[in-house]
Design a protein around this motif. Structure first.
Motif, PDB file in Angstrom:
ATOM      1  N   TYR A   1     -36.956  15.588 -25.387  1.00 16.84           N
ATOM      2  CA  TYR A   1     -36.490  15.849 -23.966  1.00 16.84           C
ATOM      3  C   TYR A   1     -34.564  15.871 -23.526  1.00 16.84           C
ATOM      4  O   TYR A   1     -34.225  14.855 -23.614  1.00 16.84           O
ATOM      5  CB  TYR A   1     -36.489  15.710 -23.234  1.00 16.84           C
ATOM      6  CG  TYR A   1     -38.542  15.153 -22.640  1.00 16.84           C
ATOM      7  CD1 TYR A   1     -38.660  16.777 -22.538  1.00 16.84           C
ATOM      8  CD2 TYR A   1     -39.208  14.184 -23.297  1.00 16.84           C
ATOM      9  CE1 TYR A   1     -40.285  16.490 -23.021  1.00 16.84           C
ATOM     10  CE2 TYR A   1     -40.411  14.272 -23.079  1.00 16.84           C
ATOM     11  CZ  TYR A   1     -41.083  15.552 -23.351  1.00 16.84           C
ATOM     12  OH  TYR A   1     -42.657  15.434 -23.471  1.00 16.84           O
ATOM     13  N   PRO A   2     -33.739  16.931 -24.916  1.00 17.33           N
ATOM     14  CA  PRO A   2     -32.310  16.338 -24.352  1.00 17.33           C
ATOM     15  C   PRO A   2     -31.918  16.099 -23.228  1.00 17.33           C
ATOM     16  O   PRO A   2     -30.947  15.706 -22.586  1.00 17.33           O
ATOM     17  CB  PRO A   2     -31.835  17.283 -25.349  1.00 17.33           C
ATOM     18  CG  PRO A   2     -32.682  18.914 -25.172  1.00 17.33           C
ATOM     19  CD  PRO A   2     -34.110  17.612 -25.348  1.00 17.33           C
ATOM     20  N   GLU A   3     -32.232  17.733 -22.582  1.00 13.99           N
ATOM     21  CA  GLU A   3     -31.663  17.260 -20.561  1.00 13.99           C
ATOM     22  C   GLU A   3     -32.180  16.969 -20.291  1.00 13.99           C
ATOM     23  O   GLU A   3     -31.015  16.441 -19.253  1.00 13.99           O
ATOM     24  CB  GLU A   3     -32.094  19.279 -19.643  1.00 13.99           C
ATOM     25  CG  GLU A   3     -32.379  19.959 -21.275  1.00 13.99           C
ATOM     26  CD  GLU A   3     -30.492  20.136 -20.905  1.00 13.99           C
ATOM     27  OE1 GLU A   3     -30.193  19.576 -19.461  1.00 13.99           O
ATOM     28  OE2 GLU A   3     -29.584  20.628 -21.554  1.00 13.99           O
ATOM     29  N   LEU A   4     -33.979  15.684 -20.428  1.00 16.77           N
ATOM     30  CA  LEU A   4     -33.476  14.637 -19.989  1.00 16.77           C
ATOM     31  C   LEU A   4     -32.859  12.790 -19.974  1.00 16.77           C
ATOM     32  O   LEU A   4     -32.282  12.310 -19.624  1.00 16.77           O
ATOM     33  CB  LEU A   4     -35.461  13.652 -20.136  1.00 16.77           C
ATOM     34  CG  LEU A   4     -35.848  12.436 -19.230  1.00 16.77           C
ATOM     35  CD1 LEU A   4     -36.045  12.120 -18.009  1.00 16.77           C
ATOM     36  CD2 LEU A   4     -37.199  12.016 -20.295  1.00 16.77           C
ATOM     37  N   VAL A   5     -32.352  13.113 -21.058  1.00 18.22           N
ATOM     38  CA  VAL A   5     -31.712  12.676 -22.112  1.00 18.22           C
ATOM     39  C   VAL A   5     -30.102  12.698 -20.962  1.00 18.22           C
ATOM     40  O   VAL A   5     -30.083  11.869 -20.903  1.00 18.22           O
ATOM     41  CB  VAL A   5     -31.532  12.237 -23.608  1.00 18.22           C
ATOM     42  CG1 VAL A   5     -29.873  11.817 -23.690  1.00 18.22           C
ATOM     43  CG2 VAL A   5     -32.568  12.238 -23.727  1.00 18.22           C
TER      44      VAL A   5
END
Length: 288
Positions: free
Chosen positions: A211-215
């Motif tokens: 989940y790159p957007e969460l990171v």
């Protein structure tokens, strides 16, 4: 009922301050038409809408070990959670500290619980007015802190703590359109969030590589939080919003000490009592 929005910040056990504020307001019969709560603020929010004075306090402050929702280190490793979320969102509302679903579902108040969509990194403002299980699942998602609680799937979508994407949803409150906005913070005036350390940022990247957007939103959380708190300070100075915030040192977000938690709860209650006439003036008339 007052045409106003109640904005409730999270902060885990710091939320007992909010409980004190809301318990006094409920005793005075002051209910708003819209509530938006984040994390622990979501728990406070649903108890406010269900008109259950003292329920959040009782859930968060107790001496009985069998009611404790904290796992030890060994269980944390096994369960991948710092807290027993089944205890909080199943046994508490359905057995130990019964939640008044009927009053909640019958209320005319719109209650939004802020969650963070793990796939988009965006805040979502979720509601539930019919399904008991889904209501508690949404509340659970709003409270699921990264690294110390598992991701919660709601309607097939993965979510974590709403505070990652929108810690103090004043902008959301303004979008709703109510001219009166009451904000309950759980940090002291002047507080600013420090940048995420490289070590913690690396933990986020490893734990949530899917989940790159969460990171991204998690690592940059301090920038957004500090922007929001500056907005709150400005709007408060202008008399456009009414703010409650602790004036004594706050408890930690995982505080267990009964006396410390009760003291912080009483501080919220007494602040609401002391400032109630000011709040009435704000609601009834013009700016502060």
């Amino acid at each position: 009922m007052v045409n106003a929005t109640m904005v409730l910040e999270g902060g885990s056990t710091r939320g007992v301050f909010t409980s004190g504020v809301l318990d006094y307001l409920m005793e005075k019969g002051l209910y708003t038409s819209h509530v938006v709560g984040v994390s622990a603020g979501a728990c406070n929010g649903v108890d406010y809408v269900s008109k259950q004075i003292g329920r959040t306090r009782d859930c968060m402050i107790h001496k009985e070990r069998e009611y404790s929702y904290y796992y030890g280190f060994r269980k944390f490793i096994r369960e991948k959670s710092l807290m027993d979320m089944d205890m909080i969102f199943d046994r508490y509302p359905n057995e130990i500290f019964p939640f008044d679903y009927e009053t909640y579902f019958a209320s005319e108040t719109e209650c939004e619980m802020v969650t963070t969509n793990c796939e988009t990194g965006q805040a979502e403002y979720m509601t539930e007015k019919h399904d008991r299980e889904r209501l508690m699942k949404v509340c659970r998602a709003s409270c699921s802190m990264p690294l110390v609680a598992p991701i919660v799937n709601v309607d097939g979508v993965p979510y974590l703590d709403g505070g990652l994407a929108d810690s103090i949803p004043v902008r959301r409150a303004m979008e709703i359109g109510n001219k009166k906005i009451i904000v309950v913070l759980t940090r002291n005036p002047g507080y600013r969030k420090k940048p995420t350390s490289h070590a913690v940022a690396d933990l986020y990247r490893r734990a949530y590589r899917k989940y790159p957007e969460l990171v991204r939103v998690t690592v940059r959380r301090n920038y957004e939080y500090n922007r929001q708190i500056r907005q709150v300070e400005r709007l408060s100075r202008e008399g456009r919003i009414f703010v409650f915030s602790p004036r004594i040192p706050t408890v930690s977000r995982v505080e267990k000490d009964y006396d410390a938690l009760m003291h912080f709860y009483e501080h919220g209650y007494q602040q609401a009592k002391r400032r109630y006439s000011q709040l009435e003036a704000y609601i009834e008339g013009g700016e502060l």
